[in-house]
Design an enzyme around this catalytic site. Structure first.
Site, PDB file in Angstrom:
ATOM      1  N   TYR A   7      35.679  42.905  44.995  1.00 54.39           N
ATOM      2  CA  TYR A   7      35.031  43.105  43.692  1.00 54.39           C
ATOM      3  C   TYR A   7      34.851  44.592  43.414  1.00 54.39           C
ATOM      4  O   TYR A   7      35.173  45.071  42.319  1.00 54.39           O
ATOM      5  CB  TYR A   7      33.690  42.380  43.675  1.00 54.39           C
TER       6      TYR A   7
ATOM      7  N   LYS B 260      36.554  46.934  40.365  1.00 56.79           N
ATOM      8  CA  LYS B 260      35.742  47.679  39.405  1.00 56.79           C
ATOM      9  C   LYS B 260      36.000  49.188  39.496  1.00 56.79           C
ATOM     10  O   LYS B 260      35.977  49.883  38.476  1.00 56.79           O
ATOM     11  CB  LYS B 260      34.262  47.366  39.625  1.00 56.79           C
TER      12      LYS B 260
ATOM     13  N   SER C 143      22.784  35.956  35.383  1.00 54.21           N
ATOM     14  CA  SER C 143      23.976  35.249  34.912  1.00 54.21           C
ATOM     15  C   SER C 143      24.440  34.285  36.004  1.00 54.21           C
ATOM     16  O   SER C 143      23.797  34.153  37.043  1.00 54.21           O
ATOM     17  CB  SER C 143      25.097  36.245  34.585  1.00 54.21           C
TER      18      SER C 143
ATOM     19  N   SER D 105      30.965  47.799  36.263  1.00 56.85           N
ATOM     20  CA  SER D 105      29.813  47.450  37.094  1.00 56.85           C
ATOM     21  C   SER D 105      29.295  48.724  37.764  1.00 56.85           C
ATOM     22  O   SER D 105      30.046  49.691  37.923  1.00 56.85           O
ATOM     23  CB  SER D 105      30.228  46.441  38.180  1.00 56.85           C
TER      24      SER D 105
END
Length: 220
Positions: free
Chosen positions: A84, A88, A120, A71
């Site tokens: 998160y 990553k 998404s 990401s």
């Protein structure tokens, strides 16, 4: 088991695309440690586990491609996504190291794909402060890149054996370049935008779309 099943069916594995992950939308101070454990387990350890299963086969054949969707948040950071971002960043460190360790196998390509905002269900399924609770958000995604466009650019990157690729519309791509080449200025901008994003989050306003709209109107 999955690796063995593929090898039994096809006899070889040419390309591994690591594209499993879950996101997060919550403040660090409010977030259960279980959320961080889940993010690391799925985003980082799950990817590492699958890679380690396939890697011996590729080393034996001296060829293959390991493509990992990380990401832009593995390159930069953003509020409400501490776990998160950490997962990553961990992927970036792992696969950059693996690439060096495989230098004696030039036929094995290790590629990191770093998408920015893409249309998404990742935000809808993102974890919150509790591991049992997701955002359930159905917010507007028109400001994000279409998934089909992202995939097209990924395939071009894979065909050209690129080591690292940043995929995003502007101004998000610009932000990654600022973090890379002008970090002091990037921190200043991130602090300004981050405060507004956190304020919107606390007020129940969709943090993502408002954050991105501020970006586009203020800095484009």
């Amino acid at each position: 088991m999955a690796t063995k099943a593929v090898l039994q069916e096809f006899g070889k594995i040419d390309i591994l695309v690591n594209n499993g992950g879950v996101s997060q939308r919550s403040l660090c101070v409010d977030t259960s440690l279980d959320v961080y454990k889940e993010l690391i387990e799925v985003n980082y350890l799950g990817t590492v586990s699958l890679t380690k299963c396939v890697l011996p086969h590729m080393i034996e054949r001296k060829q293959g491609k390991i493509v990992t969707v990380t990401s832009l948040l593995g390159v930069i950071s953003a509020p409400l996504s501490a776990g998160y971002c950490a997962s990553k960043h961990a992927l970036q460190g792992f696969f950059n190291t693996l690439r060096i360790e495989l230098a004696t196998y030039p036929g094995i390509i290790v590629s990191n794909i770093c998408p920015g905002p893409v249309q998404s269900n990742i935000v809808k399924n993102a974890l919150t402060e509790k591991v049992t609770k997701t955002t359930g958000s159905n917010a507007d995604q028109s400001h994000k890149m279409a998934a089909s466009r992202c995939v097209q650019l990924m395939l071009i990157s894979m065909a050209n054996d690129l080591k690292e690729v940043w995929i995003a519309d502007q101004p998000f791509l610009l932000m990654a370049y600022l973090w890379q080449y002008m970090p002091t200025w990037a921190w200043w901008i991130t602090d300004k935008l981050g405060k507004k994003r956190i304020e919107n989050f606390k007020n129940g306003v969709d943090a993502d779309s408002s954050y991105f709209k501020i970006w586009k109107t203020k800095y484009q």
